[in-house]
Design a protein around this motif. Structure first.
Motif, PDB file in Angstrom:
ATOM      1  N   GLU A   1     -89.913 -56.810  46.294  1.00  0.00           N
ATOM      2  CA  GLU A   1     -89.051 -57.892  45.795  1.00  0.00           C
ATOM      3  C   GLU A   1     -89.862 -58.909  44.998  1.00  0.00           C
ATOM      4  N   ARG A   2     -91.046 -59.237  45.487  1.00  0.00           N
ATOM      5  CA  ARG A   2     -91.908 -60.190  44.782  1.00  0.00           C
ATOM      6  C   ARG A   2     -92.284 -59.651  43.398  1.00  0.00           C
ATOM      7  N   LYS A   3     -92.596 -58.348  43.332  1.00  0.00           N
ATOM      8  CA  LYS A   3     -92.944 -57.748  42.042  1.00  0.00           C
ATOM      9  C   LYS A   3     -91.737 -57.704  41.111  1.00  0.00           C
ATOM     10  N   LEU A   4     -90.563 -57.413  41.664  1.00  0.00           N
ATOM     11  CA  LEU A   4     -89.344 -57.401  40.853  1.00  0.00           C
ATOM     12  C   LEU A   4     -89.073 -58.774  40.242  1.00  0.00           C
ATOM     13  N   ILE A   5     -89.264 -59.813  41.043  1.00  0.00           N
ATOM     14  CA  ILE A   5     -89.041 -61.177  40.555  1.00  0.00           C
ATOM     15  C   ILE A   5     -90.023 -61.511  39.429  1.00  0.00           C
ATOM     16  N   GLU A   6     -91.291 -61.099  39.615  1.00  0.00           N
ATOM     17  CA  GLU A   6     -92.292 -61.403  38.591  1.00  0.00           C
ATOM     18  C   GLU A   6     -91.995 -60.643  37.297  1.00  0.00           C
ATOM     19  N   ILE A   7     -91.508 -59.398  37.401  1.00  0.00           N
ATOM     20  CA  ILE A   7     -91.127 -58.626  36.214  1.00  0.00           C
ATOM     21  C   ILE A   7     -89.955 -59.301  35.507  1.00  0.00           C
ATOM     22  N   MET A   8     -88.960 -59.745  36.285  1.00  0.00           N
ATOM     23  CA  MET A   8     -87.819 -60.458  35.695  1.00  0.00           C
ATOM     24  C   MET A   8     -88.274 -61.732  34.998  1.00  0.00           C
TER      25      MET A   8
ATOM     26  N   GLY B   1     -91.206 -53.980  26.539  1.00  0.00           N
ATOM     27  CA  GLY B   1     -91.365 -52.670  27.157  1.00  0.00           C
ATOM     28  C   GLY B   1     -92.269 -52.658  28.373  1.00  0.00           C
ATOM     29  N   ALA B   2     -92.298 -51.506  29.052  1.00  0.00           N
ATOM     30  CA  ALA B   2     -93.046 -51.364  30.305  1.00  0.00           C
ATOM     31  C   ALA B   2     -94.536 -51.594  30.120  1.00  0.00           C
ATOM     32  N   ARG B   3     -95.112 -51.118  29.000  1.00  0.00           N
ATOM     33  CA  ARG B   3     -96.544 -51.291  28.789  1.00  0.00           C
ATOM     34  C   ARG B   3     -96.910 -52.761  28.664  1.00  0.00           C
ATOM     35  N   ALA B   4     -96.130 -53.500  27.883  1.00  0.00           N
ATOM     36  CA  ALA B   4     -96.393 -54.933  27.705  1.00  0.00           C
ATOM     37  C   ALA B   4     -96.201 -55.684  29.018  1.00  0.00           C
ATOM     38  N   ILE B   5     -95.204 -55.269  29.793  1.00  0.00           N
ATOM     39  CA  ILE B   5     -94.971 -55.898  31.099  1.00  0.00           C
ATOM     40  C   ILE B   5     -96.142 -55.636  32.031  1.00  0.00           C
ATOM     41  N   ALA B   6     -96.642 -54.394  32.030  1.00  0.00           N
ATOM     42  CA  ALA B   6     -97.778 -54.051  32.887  1.00  0.00           C
ATOM     43  C   ALA B   6     -99.015 -54.865  32.520  1.00  0.00           C
ATOM     44  N   ASP B   7     -99.241 -55.064  31.212  1.00  0.00           N
ATOM     45  CA  ASP B   7    -100.387 -55.858  30.758  1.00  0.00           C
ATOM     46  C   ASP B   7    -100.271 -57.302  31.239  1.00  0.00           C
ATOM     47  N   GLU B   8     -99.053 -57.863  31.133  1.00  0.00           N
ATOM     48  CA  GLU B   8     -98.864 -59.254  31.549  1.00  0.00           C
ATOM     49  C   GLU B   8     -98.959 -59.391  33.066  1.00  0.00           C
ATOM     50  N   LEU B   9     -98.463 -58.395  33.796  1.00  0.00           N
ATOM     51  CA  LEU B   9     -98.605 -58.413  35.249  1.00  0.00           C
ATOM     52  C   LEU B   9    -100.073 -58.434  35.646  1.00  0.00           C
ATOM     53  N   HIS B  10    -100.891 -57.655  34.927  1.00  0.00           N
ATOM     54  CA  HIS B  10    -102.334 -57.636  35.202  1.00  0.00           C
ATOM     55  C   HIS B  10    -102.933 -59.022  34.988  1.00  0.00           C
ATOM     56  N   ASN B  11    -102.493 -59.720  33.936  1.00  0.00           N
ATOM     57  CA  ASN B  11    -102.986 -61.077  33.662  1.00  0.00           C
ATOM     58  C   ASN B  11    -102.619 -62.042  34.785  1.00  0.00           C
ATOM     59  N   ARG B  12    -101.504 -61.740  35.468  1.00  0.00           N
ATOM     60  CA  ARG B  12    -101.020 -62.617  36.536  1.00  0.00           C
ATOM     61  C   ARG B  12    -101.489 -62.173  37.916  1.00  0.00           C
ATOM     62  N   GLY B  13    -102.388 -61.183  37.951  1.00  0.00           N
ATOM     63  CA  GLY B  13    -102.983 -60.785  39.215  1.00  0.00           C
ATOM     64  C   GLY B  13    -102.295 -59.650  39.944  1.00  0.00           C
ATOM     65  N   TYR B  14    -101.362 -58.956  39.283  1.00  0.00           N
ATOM     66  CA  TYR B  14    -100.662 -57.827  39.891  1.00  0.00           C
ATOM     67  C   TYR B  14    -101.249 -56.520  39.361  1.00  0.00           C
ATOM     68  N   ASN B  15    -101.705 -55.663  40.261  1.00  0.00           N
ATOM     69  CA  ASN B  15    -102.293 -54.384  39.866  1.00  0.00           C
ATOM     70  C   ASN B  15    -101.194 -53.319  39.852  1.00  0.00           C
ATOM     71  N   LEU B  16    -100.399 -53.334  38.792  1.00  0.00           N
ATOM     72  CA  LEU B  16     -99.248 -52.444  38.680  1.00  0.00           C
ATOM     73  C   LEU B  16     -99.326 -51.722  37.342  1.00  0.00           C
ATOM     74  N   GLY B  17     -99.421 -50.380  37.365  1.00  0.00           N
ATOM     75  CA  GLY B  17     -99.521 -49.602  36.137  1.00  0.00           C
ATOM     76  C   GLY B  17     -98.177 -49.441  35.444  1.00  0.00           C
ATOM     77  N   GLU B  18     -98.224 -48.864  34.248  1.00  0.00           N
ATOM     78  CA  GLU B  18     -97.014 -48.706  33.443  1.00  0.00           C
ATOM     79  C   GLU B  18     -95.979 -47.835  34.155  1.00  0.00           C
ATOM     80  N   ARG B  19     -96.434 -46.761  34.807  1.00  0.00           N
ATOM     81  CA  ARG B  19     -95.511 -45.877  35.511  1.00  0.00           C
ATOM     82  C   ARG B  19     -94.799 -46.617  36.638  1.00  0.00           C
ATOM     83  N   ALA B  20     -95.549 -47.409  37.403  1.00  0.00           N
ATOM     84  CA  ALA B  20     -94.951 -48.182  38.500  1.00  0.00           C
ATOM     85  C   ALA B  20     -93.976 -49.226  37.954  1.00  0.00           C
ATOM     86  N   VAL B  21     -94.301 -49.814  36.802  1.00  0.00           N
ATOM     87  CA  VAL B  21     -93.409 -50.794  36.191  1.00  0.00           C
ATOM     88  C   VAL B  21     -92.070 -50.141  35.836  1.00  0.00           C
ATOM     89  N   ARG B  22     -92.131 -48.902  35.306  1.00  0.00           N
ATOM     90  CA  ARG B  22     -90.899 -48.194  34.940  1.00  0.00           C
ATOM     91  C   ARG B  22     -90.014 -47.967  36.177  1.00  0.00           C
TER      92      ARG B  22
END
Length: 321
Positions: free
Chosen positions: A7-14, A25-46
């Motif tokens: 849920e926390r990751k979903l909120i941060e993606i939103m 897109g998922a790749r850009a979201i994954a890059d920004e998540l990494h900047n915010r301290g979330y270790n989530l790859g593109e596949r997991a973001v999808r």
């Protein structure tokens, strides 16, 4: 029920999607998540995006990416309110731990509120602040110009620091007395004595500092108290263990001797202090707040904006106006 971590990751993606001015897109979201301290790859973001699509929180625009829906925006706002509820009390507790004021030397860190008035109103505001010091925490203040390196002061304004009553919590804690901010409220005064709280807001149940809420509402009559001894001022209450009440009394009396005063009562054996509820085995400590002088400025018709519990300053850097 979905895992809280998901849920926390979903909120941060939103949050990331809502901050973009175009489909993302998922790749850009994954890059920004990494900047915010979330270790989530593109596949997991999808995977997470599919959950958001199914809930109707996001809309897919083909290969261009996602945008947030109106339903998603409402859900995000509710989630952010939850974050802000935690932020208010966490911010206060962080500052409390930084207080190291020593009433015997009159030196050390205190918590201050920062208020802003127009330069054209400054002289009148200072006159009122000086007169209203008797219903505040300390008569000392600090001033900041537009070019101050310490705080941001808007153009055409002067910043005014006043001692915050949450400083009491820090001093109590340094004396090994467990303390918890409980309520901010409107305290009725009669013949210069506190009567009862007419309104209360819990520090743990609001996304805005309670004292700031009351400053915006302007329900005080500090000027009446100064003139007649009766009216409404701002005060707050913190709780401490009953077993620490006697020791706390001595600590707060030493504070008053060092020009950091405003304490009204330590009590609660009957379940409340001036109408504010106190839990079993706890005592409530009621203190007038440092921005009562600022509330008086607003009552006089002078526009003023205030950030209560704003930052830390050395008490020895403050002065009498």
């Amino acid at each position: 029920m979905t895992d809280p971590q998901i849920e926390r990751k979903l909120i941060e993606i939103m949050r990331i999607i809502s901050e973009s001015d175009r489909p993302i897109g998922a790749r850009a979201i994954a890059d920004e998540l990494h900047n915010r301290g979330y270790n989530l790859g593109e596949r997991a973001v999808r995977y997470h995006l599919r959950i958001l699509d199914e809930r109707g929180f996001t809309h897919k625009h083909g290969y261009n990416g996602r945008t947030i829906t109106s339903r998603g925006a409402e859900e995000l706002e509710e989630a952010l309110i939850g974050d802000r509820l935690d932020f208010v009390i966490t911010h206060i507790e962080d500052l409390i731990y930084k207080v190291d004021y020593n009433p015997e030397t009159g030196k050390g860190n205190v918590i201050v509120n920062i208020s802003y008035v127009d330069k054209n109103d400054f002289d009148d505001a200072i006159d009122i602040i000086e007169k209203a010091s008797k219903v505040s925490i300390s008569p000392k203040i600090a001033l900041f110009d537009e070019d101050s390196p310490l705080i941001h002061v808007p153009a055409g304004k002067v910043g005014i620091a006043t001692v915050c009553s949450i400083t009491f919590d820090g001093v109590l804690l340094r004396n090994r007395i467990p303390v918890k901010p409980a309520f901010g409220g409107i305290l009725e005064m009669n013949d210069w004595k506190p009567d009862r709280f007419s309104d209360l807001i819990s520090y743990s149940g609001t996304s805005i500092d309670p004292i700031k809420i009351f400053l915006i509402r302007q329900p005080t009559s500090v000027l009446d108290v100064l003139e007649k001894g009766s009216g409404r001022i701002l005060a707050n209450m913190r709780t401490i263990p009953v077993s620490a009440a006697e020791r706390a009394q001595g600590v707060l009396e030493s504070l008053a001797k060092s020009e950091v005063g405003g304490m009204f009562e330590i009590g609660g054996e009957n379940g409340n202090v001036y109408g504010a509820p106190v839990d079993t085995d706890m005592s409530g400590v009621v203190v007038a707040v440092g921005v009562n002088s600022i509330a008086a400025v607003g009552e006089a018709g002078i526009p003023v904006n205030t950030d209560p519990v704003s930052t830390i300053m050395k008490y020895e850097d403050l002065f009498l106006p």
